[in-house]
Design a protein around this motif. Structure first.
Motif, PDB file in Angstrom:
ATOM      1  N   TRP A   4      -9.829  -9.556 -16.987  1.00 40.05           N
ATOM      2  CA  TRP A   4      -9.584  -9.442 -18.435  1.00 40.05           C
ATOM      3  C   TRP A   4     -10.656 -10.181 -19.212  1.00 40.05           C
ATOM      4  CZ3 TRP A   4      -7.193  -5.633 -20.204  1.00 40.05           C
ATOM      5  CH2 TRP A   4      -5.960  -5.194 -19.744  1.00 40.05           C
ATOM      6  N   GLN A   5     -11.069 -11.338 -18.728  1.00 44.47           N
ATOM      7  CA  GLN A   5     -12.058 -12.144 -19.428  1.00 44.47           C
ATOM      8  C   GLN A   5     -13.370 -11.372 -19.558  1.00 44.47           C
ATOM      9  OE1 GLN A   5     -13.621 -15.696 -17.511  1.00 44.47           O
ATOM     10  NE2 GLN A   5     -13.138 -16.871 -19.335  1.00 44.47           N
ATOM     11  N   GLN A   6     -13.743 -10.702 -18.463  1.00 42.80           N
ATOM     12  CA  GLN A   6     -14.992  -9.952 -18.477  1.00 42.80           C
ATOM     13  C   GLN A   6     -14.912  -8.779 -19.459  1.00 42.80           C
ATOM     14  OE1 GLN A   6     -16.546  -9.653 -14.517  1.00 42.80           O
ATOM     15  NE2 GLN A   6     -17.944  -7.997 -15.057  1.00 42.80           N
ATOM     16  N   LEU A   7     -13.787  -8.074 -19.450  1.00 48.79           N
ATOM     17  CA  LEU A   7     -13.625  -6.957 -20.383  1.00 48.79           C
ATOM     18  C   LEU A   7     -13.630  -7.472 -21.826  1.00 48.79           C
ATOM     19  CD1 LEU A   7     -12.890  -3.814 -20.735  1.00 48.79           C
ATOM     20  CD2 LEU A   7     -10.696  -4.789 -21.425  1.00 48.79           C
ATOM     21  N   ALA A   8     -12.888  -8.559 -22.071  1.00 50.03           N
ATOM     22  CA  ALA A   8     -12.775  -9.105 -23.424  1.00 50.03           C
ATOM     23  C   ALA A   8     -14.153  -9.520 -23.952  1.00 50.03           C
ATOM     24  CB  ALA A   8     -11.820 -10.295 -23.434  1.00 50.03           C
ATOM     25  N   GLN A   9     -14.925 -10.127 -23.084  1.00 47.42           N
ATOM     26  CA  GLN A   9     -16.271 -10.564 -23.455  1.00 47.42           C
ATOM     27  C   GLN A   9     -17.095  -9.382 -23.976  1.00 47.42           C
ATOM     28  OE1 GLN A   9     -18.039 -12.511 -20.117  1.00 47.42           O
ATOM     29  NE2 GLN A   9     -18.746 -14.221 -21.370  1.00 47.42           N
ATOM     30  N   LYS A  10     -16.953  -8.260 -23.295  1.00 43.76           N
ATOM     31  CA  LYS A  10     -17.664  -7.048 -23.692  1.00 43.76           C
ATOM     32  C   LYS A  10     -17.280  -6.618 -25.110  1.00 43.76           C
ATOM     33  CE  LYS A  10     -17.555  -2.599 -22.549  1.00 43.76           C
ATOM     34  NZ  LYS A  10     -17.383  -1.347 -21.802  1.00 43.76           N
ATOM     35  N   LEU A  11     -16.025  -6.921 -25.472  1.00 39.18           N
ATOM     36  CA  LEU A  11     -15.530  -6.545 -26.795  1.00 39.18           C
ATOM     37  C   LEU A  11     -15.750  -7.668 -27.814  1.00 39.18           C
ATOM     38  CD1 LEU A  11     -12.142  -4.895 -25.678  1.00 39.18           C
ATOM     39  CD2 LEU A  11     -14.353  -3.793 -26.043  1.00 39.18           C
ATOM     40  N   GLY A  12     -16.454  -8.726 -27.379  1.00 42.65           N
ATOM     41  CA  GLY A  12     -16.729  -9.839 -28.283  1.00 42.65           C
ATOM     42  C   GLY A  12     -15.543 -10.756 -28.492  1.00 42.65           C
ATOM     43  N   ILE A  13     -14.613 -10.735 -27.528  1.00 37.97           N
ATOM     44  CA  ILE A  13     -13.418 -11.576 -27.638  1.00 37.97           C
ATOM     45  C   ILE A  13     -13.453 -12.604 -26.516  1.00 37.97           C
ATOM     46  CG2 ILE A  13     -10.894 -11.594 -27.619  1.00 37.97           C
ATOM     47  CD1 ILE A  13     -11.036  -8.546 -28.301  1.00 37.97           C
ATOM     48  N   SER A  14     -13.243 -13.881 -26.846  1.00 39.99           N
ATOM     49  CA  SER A  14     -13.230 -14.869 -25.766  1.00 39.99           C
ATOM     50  C   SER A  14     -11.791 -15.279 -25.453  1.00 39.99           C
ATOM     51  CB  SER A  14     -14.114 -16.066 -26.132  1.00 39.99           C
ATOM     52  OG  SER A  14     -13.346 -17.092 -26.665  1.00 39.99           O
ATOM     53  N   ILE A  15     -11.448 -15.244 -24.172  1.00 42.72           N
ATOM     54  CA  ILE A  15     -10.105 -15.690 -23.776  1.00 42.72           C
ATOM     55  C   ILE A  15     -10.245 -16.803 -22.733  1.00 42.72           C
ATOM     56  CG2 ILE A  15      -8.967 -13.486 -24.294  1.00 42.72           C
ATOM     57  CD1 ILE A  15      -8.863 -12.899 -21.297  1.00 42.72           C
ATOM     58  N   ASP A  16      -9.350 -17.767 -22.810  1.00 40.50           N
ATOM     59  CA  ASP A  16      -9.383 -18.882 -21.858  1.00 40.50           C
ATOM     60  C   ASP A  16      -8.077 -18.919 -21.054  1.00 40.50           C
ATOM     61  OD1 ASP A  16      -7.505 -19.786 -23.631  1.00 40.50           O
ATOM     62  OD2 ASP A  16      -8.793 -21.312 -24.518  1.00 40.50           O
ATOM     63  N   ARG A  17      -8.009 -19.865 -20.137  1.00 41.94           N
ATOM     64  CA  ARG A  17      -6.839 -19.923 -19.254  1.00 41.94           C
ATOM     65  C   ARG A  17      -5.549 -20.243 -20.002  1.00 41.94           C
ATOM     66  NH1 ARG A  17     -10.873 -20.887 -15.792  1.00 41.94           N
ATOM     67  NH2 ARG A  17     -10.746 -19.700 -13.843  1.00 41.94           N
ATOM     68  N   ALA A  18      -5.668 -20.973 -21.101  1.00 38.18           N
ATOM     69  CA  ALA A  18      -4.456 -21.289 -21.882  1.00 38.18           C
ATOM     70  C   ALA A  18      -3.893 -20.000 -22.477  1.00 38.18           C
ATOM     71  CB  ALA A  18      -4.795 -22.294 -22.981  1.00 38.18           C
ATOM     72  N   PHE A  19      -4.775 -19.171 -23.069  1.00 39.05           N
ATOM     73  CA  PHE A  19      -4.320 -17.877 -23.613  1.00 39.05           C
ATOM     74  C   PHE A  19      -3.796 -16.983 -22.498  1.00 39.05           C
ATOM     75  CE2 PHE A  19      -5.309 -13.390 -24.540  1.00 39.05           C
ATOM     76  CZ  PHE A  19      -4.431 -13.199 -25.597  1.00 39.05           C
ATOM     77  N   ASN A  20      -4.438 -17.069 -21.327  1.00 36.76           N
ATOM     78  CA  ASN A  20      -4.043 -16.218 -20.200  1.00 36.76           C
ATOM     79  C   ASN A  20      -2.581 -16.418 -19.795  1.00 36.76           C
ATOM     80  OD1 ASN A  20      -4.712 -14.320 -18.027  1.00 36.76           O
ATOM     81  ND2 ASN A  20      -4.346 -16.074 -16.693  1.00 36.76           N
ATOM     82  N   GLU A  21      -2.038 -17.606 -20.082  1.00 32.94           N
ATOM     83  CA  GLU A  21      -0.619 -17.836 -19.767  1.00 32.94           C
ATOM     84  C   GLU A  21       0.258 -16.779 -20.440  1.00 32.94           C
ATOM     85  OE1 GLU A  21       0.779 -19.992 -17.537  1.00 32.94           O
ATOM     86  OE2 GLU A  21      -1.321 -20.329 -17.013  1.00 32.94           O
ATOM     87  N   GLN A  22      -0.186 -16.289 -21.608  1.00 25.81           N
ATOM     88  CA  GLN A  22       0.588 -15.275 -22.348  1.00 25.81           C
ATOM     89  C   GLN A  22       0.430 -13.879 -21.753  1.00 25.81           C
ATOM     90  OE1 GLN A  22      -0.244 -15.432 -26.597  1.00 25.81           O
ATOM     91  NE2 GLN A  22      -0.860 -17.571 -26.370  1.00 25.81           N
ATOM     92  N   LEU A  23      -0.529 -13.715 -20.836  1.00 26.36           N
ATOM     93  CA  LEU A  23      -0.736 -12.404 -20.211  1.00 26.36           C
ATOM     94  C   LEU A  23      -0.009 -12.295 -18.876  1.00 26.36           C
ATOM     95  CD1 LEU A  23      -4.572 -11.855 -20.820  1.00 26.36           C
ATOM     96  CD2 LEU A  23      -2.653 -11.236 -22.299  1.00 26.36           C
ATOM     97  N   LYS A  24       0.332 -13.432 -18.290  1.00 26.11           N
ATOM     98  CA  LYS A  24       0.973 -13.405 -16.973  1.00 26.11           C
ATOM     99  C   LYS A  24       2.312 -12.668 -17.043  1.00 26.11           C
ATOM    100  CE  LYS A  24      -1.123 -17.492 -14.895  1.00 26.11           C
ATOM    101  NZ  LYS A  24      -0.897 -18.856 -14.372  1.00 26.11           N
ATOM    102  N   GLY A  25       2.513 -11.750 -16.111  1.00 27.12           N
ATOM    103  CA  GLY A  25       3.769 -11.013 -16.053  1.00 27.12           C
ATOM    104  C   GLY A  25       3.842  -9.859 -17.045  1.00 27.12           C
ATOM    105  N   VAL A  26       2.786  -9.691 -17.832  1.00 22.51           N
ATOM    106  CA  VAL A  26       2.758  -8.656 -18.866  1.00 22.51           C
ATOM    107  C   VAL A  26       1.942  -7.468 -18.341  1.00 22.51           C
ATOM    108  CG1 VAL A  26       1.977  -8.148 -21.210  1.00 22.51           C
ATOM    109  CG2 VAL A  26       2.988 -10.381 -20.674  1.00 22.51           C
TER     110      VAL A  26
END
Ligand code: G6P
Ligand code: MG
Length: 222
Positions: free
Chosen positions: A24-46
């Motif tokens: 996800w981080q790599q894809l987001a980067q391509k879209l100019g969006i930065s995501i970190d591990r703290a934000f990733n907690e909201q993606l787990k299980g989704v």
């Protein structure tokens, strides 16, 4: 005795939660969006589609792309994820999992899988774990992602066990919410989880006698 234990996969049985994050981080980067591990907690299980929505929403881009573009992004993320999966082997089963599976079998407890990942069958096969499970919920047949309880209720039905006689194990906050909403007993793996009936920091701390003691204490004193 609990009649069943239902496992989440990514982040509980193996560390593929990290692979999902990297992809996800790599894809987001391509879209100019930065995501970190703290934000990733909201993606787990989704699930995949809802994860993309959350990433785009974070950057105020919720309506920036057509359905076809979003589909393309999901395909790209999945290709990246599957590249990372290529090396997965039984050596990647997290500590504590195999002993717990063996103890559950010995105790006559049924074993289920509740992962919303469409890659779950392949991950389980790469880990050599398919034979341990009496029932694996089919992610493609679900209407709702966690935190909705649908997948845990489906797993209990597939195992032939009432939810209040079953334990669910999760590393995601959305997963703990789903287990609790299903009426099962929730076990959380991770320091930052809230609302779990029983919480541990790592899978290495999972032990059947402890799990059983906590579950039994809850039955005596709900
Ligand atoms: C699990 C993971 C999520 C992932 C989802 C969908 O719930 O915790 O991070 O997005 O499965 O996985 P998939 O392999 O179908 O993209
Ligand atoms: Mg997980």
């Amino acid at each position: 005795l609990p009649q069943a234990v239902v496992f989440d996969l990514d982040g509980v049985i193996t560390d593929t939660a990290e692979f999902h994050f990297l992809a996800w981080q790599q894809l987001a980067q391509k879209l100019g969006i930065s995501i970190d591990r703290a934000f990733n907690e909201q993606l787990k299980g989704v699930n995949r589609a809802d994860s993309l929505t959350r990433i785009l929403q974070r950057a105020g881009q919720a309506d920036a792309y057509t359905p076809a573009q979003r589909q393309q992004f999901m395909t790209e993320k999945n290709d990246l994820y599957r590249e990372l999966l290529a090396t997965l082997s039984p050596a990647d089963i997290l500590p504590g999992i195999l002993p717990l599976l063996a103890d559950l079998r010995a105790a006559g407890c049924r074993i289920g899988l509740a992962s919303v990942s469409e890659n779950a069958p392949q991950v389980l096969a790469s880990l050599g774990l398919c034979d341990w499970f009496h029932f694996c919920a089919d992610a493609r047949a679900l209407t709702h992602s966690k935190p909705h309880p649908e997948i845990f209720l489906t797993a209990c039905r597939g195992l032939g066990v009432a939810p209040d006689q079953a334990i669910g194990i999760e590393d995601a906050q959305a997963g703990i919410t789903a287990i609790n909403a299903s009426g099962m007993y929730s076990v959380g793996i991770g320091a930052s989880l809230t609302g779990a009936d029983y919480r541990l920091n790592h899978t290495g701390e999972l032990a059947w006698p402890d799990l059983l003691a906590h579950w039994q204490a809850e039955q005596a004193c709900p």
